[in-house]
Write an enzyme that holds these catalytic residues in place. Structure first.
Site, PDB file in Angstrom:
ATOM      1  N   ASN A   7       0.881  -1.166   0.000  1.00  0.00           N
ATOM      2  CA  ASN A   7       0.000   0.000   0.000  1.00  0.00           C
ATOM      3  C   ASN A   7       0.918   1.215   0.000  1.00  0.00           C
ATOM      4  O   ASN A   7       1.539   1.541   1.005  1.00  0.00           O
ATOM      5  CB  ASN A   7      -0.916   0.019   1.227  1.00  0.00           C
ATOM      6  CG  ASN A   7      -1.815   1.243   1.250  1.00  0.00           C
ATOM      7  OD1 ASN A   7      -1.411   2.346   0.893  1.00  0.00           O
ATOM      8  ND2 ASN A   7      -3.054   1.069   1.698  1.00  0.00           N
ATOM      9  N   GLU A  34      -3.866   1.724  -3.023  1.00  0.00           N
ATOM     10  CA  GLU A  34      -3.990   3.157  -2.725  1.00  0.00           C
ATOM     11  C   GLU A  34      -3.048   3.972  -3.627  1.00  0.00           C
ATOM     12  O   GLU A  34      -2.285   4.809  -3.161  1.00  0.00           O
ATOM     13  CB  GLU A  34      -3.734   3.438  -1.244  1.00  0.00           C
ATOM     14  CG  GLU A  34      -4.481   4.660  -0.750  1.00  0.00           C
ATOM     15  CD  GLU A  34      -4.438   4.843   0.758  1.00  0.00           C
ATOM     16  OE1 GLU A  34      -4.895   5.908   1.212  1.00  0.00           O
ATOM     17  OE2 GLU A  34      -3.958   3.943   1.488  1.00  0.00           O
ATOM     18  N   TYR A 105      -7.720  -3.957  -2.037  1.00  0.00           N
ATOM     19  CA  TYR A 105      -7.575  -2.917  -1.024  1.00  0.00           C
ATOM     20  C   TYR A 105      -8.890  -2.837  -0.256  1.00  0.00           C
ATOM     21  O   TYR A 105      -9.844  -2.215  -0.691  1.00  0.00           O
ATOM     22  CB  TYR A 105      -7.234  -1.584  -1.698  1.00  0.00           C
ATOM     23  CG  TYR A 105      -7.183  -0.380  -0.778  1.00  0.00           C
ATOM     24  CD1 TYR A 105      -6.687  -0.476   0.518  1.00  0.00           C
ATOM     25  CD2 TYR A 105      -7.623   0.871  -1.215  1.00  0.00           C
ATOM     26  CE1 TYR A 105      -6.644   0.621   1.349  1.00  0.00           C
ATOM     27  CE2 TYR A 105      -7.573   1.979  -0.396  1.00  0.00           C
ATOM     28  CZ  TYR A 105      -7.090   1.852   0.884  1.00  0.00           C
ATOM     29  OH  TYR A 105      -7.046   2.952   1.706  1.00  0.00           O
ATOM     30  N   ASP A 147      -3.814  -4.984   0.924  1.00  0.00           N
ATOM     31  CA  ASP A 147      -4.070  -4.365   2.219  1.00  0.00           C
ATOM     32  C   ASP A 147      -5.458  -4.801   2.662  1.00  0.00           C
ATOM     33  O   ASP A 147      -6.459  -4.286   2.185  1.00  0.00           O
ATOM     34  CB  ASP A 147      -3.979  -2.839   2.082  1.00  0.00           C
ATOM     35  CG  ASP A 147      -4.318  -2.109   3.376  1.00  0.00           C
ATOM     36  OD1 ASP A 147      -4.541  -2.780   4.407  1.00  0.00           O
ATOM     37  OD2 ASP A 147      -4.389  -0.862   3.349  1.00  0.00           O
ATOM     38  N   ASN A 149      -6.542  -4.491   5.739  1.00  0.00           N
ATOM     39  CA  ASN A 149      -6.971  -3.571   6.803  1.00  0.00           C
ATOM     40  C   ASN A 149      -7.541  -4.289   8.014  1.00  0.00           C
ATOM     41  O   ASN A 149      -8.356  -3.730   8.770  1.00  0.00           O
ATOM     42  CB  ASN A 149      -7.969  -2.546   6.256  1.00  0.00           C
ATOM     43  CG  ASN A 149      -7.287  -1.216   5.942  1.00  0.00           C
ATOM     44  OD1 ASN A 149      -6.495  -0.711   6.735  1.00  0.00           O
ATOM     45  ND2 ASN A 149      -7.592  -0.656   4.780  1.00  0.00           N
ATOM     46  N   HIS A 251       2.556   1.996   5.290  1.00  0.00           N
ATOM     47  CA  HIS A 251       2.690   0.546   5.113  1.00  0.00           C
ATOM     48  C   HIS A 251       4.079   0.233   4.562  1.00  0.00           C
ATOM     49  O   HIS A 251       4.733   1.085   3.968  1.00  0.00           O
ATOM     50  CB  HIS A 251       1.660   0.022   4.111  1.00  0.00           C
ATOM     51  CG  HIS A 251       0.242   0.154   4.548  1.00  0.00           C
ATOM     52  ND1 HIS A 251      -0.517  -0.918   4.971  1.00  0.00           N
ATOM     53  CD2 HIS A 251      -0.576   1.234   4.595  1.00  0.00           C
ATOM     54  CE1 HIS A 251      -1.744  -0.512   5.260  1.00  0.00           C
ATOM     55  NE2 HIS A 251      -1.805   0.804   5.050  1.00  0.00           N
TER      56      HIS A 251
END
Length: 260
Positions: A7, A34, A105, A147, A149, A251
């Site tokens: 990311n 991102e 993502y 990612d 999250n 990241h």
């Protein structure tokens, strides 16, 4: 083959450290999240100069965006709208050997872990649920990376008890990710090579004055594989040093090596 995921939090703003990482780590494929750039403004030239001439991108202005950059042939395979609002959060390709590579993502989910109070949290859970339904019907060798999250294990965060009520480590998110993993018996390659409770953080907040001194990290970035692909994996590394580079992302890259 080395496959990396990162990311980057704006690929144009951080193109210098991306290029440095490619020169030093030499991955064959880099999955970016991102990217924060529309497709026509993506910085193709620096990648091409480094030998990464095969690119599949799915961009969006200012927010989100994913890309797969490769020095080996890839063919675009799919773009899923798991957010159900056309946000650019996924792109998938097929490698020459038939393995699918899915770059995702997952939404961060806002600050309050309650879908009634915070719609973003509900969107995150719904996103993972849509991924789970896709995963259950998946057929064929696949790598899922990006990612996520979500830091699922107690050892995936700097303080398990302190973060139980913090978005990214709440029990409801962990349960959602567990269901996703179980839907296709995915192998978590990070923990396959570095079993818990080994340190394996991939993210540190910008809010810390000195990220290394406070060291309040979380493992938000993952690389999973179906069992057949996982059998070909030979190593997994988190490039923690990148967090100290000039104009860093919050990241750091993860890299898995495969014997194919």
């Amino acid at each position: 083959m080395k496959i990396a995921s990162w990311n980057i939090n704006s690929v144009r703003f951080r193109i210098d450290i991306v290029a440095r990482f490619l020169r030093e780590a030499e991955p064959d494929i880099l999955c970016l999240q991102e990217t924060k750039v529309v497709d026509q403004d993506f910085p193709f030239d620096p990648f091409k100069k480094l030998g990464y001439r095969h690119n599949v991108i799915h961009g969006q202005r200012m927010h989100h965006g994913v890309a797969i950059i490769s020095r080996v042939p890839i063919a675009e395979d799919d773009r899923f709208d798991w957010q159900a609002n056309r946000e650019a959060r996924h792109v998938g390709v097929k490698l020459a050997n038939g393995v699918r590579l899915e770059n995702v993502y997952v939404p961060a989910g806002g600050d309050v872990p309650d879908r009634d109070v915070n719609p973003k949290f509900g969107q995150k859970l719904d996103f993972v649920e849509r991924m789970t339904r896709w995963s259950a019907g998946l057929d064929g060798p696949t790598i899922l990376t990006g990612d996520f999250n979500i830091a699922p294990l107690p050892s995936d965060v700097w303080g398990h008890k302190q973060l139980l009520g913090v978005v990214s480590h709440t029990p409801i998110e962990v349960d959602a990710l567990d269901q996703l993993q179980a839907a296709n018996d995915w192998v978590d390659l990070g923990r396959h090579f570095h079993p818990a409770p080994a340190r394996l953080h991939t993210w540190w907040s910008y809010r810390a004055k000195d990220w290394a001194a406070s060291d309040r990290g979380r493992r938000l970035d993952h690389m999973w594989a179906t069992r057949d692909v996982a059998a070909a994996a030979t190593a997994h590394r988190v490039h923690e040093d990148c967090r100290s580079w000039l104009k860093p992302s919050d990241h750091v890259p993860i890299v898995t090596e495969f014997d194919f």
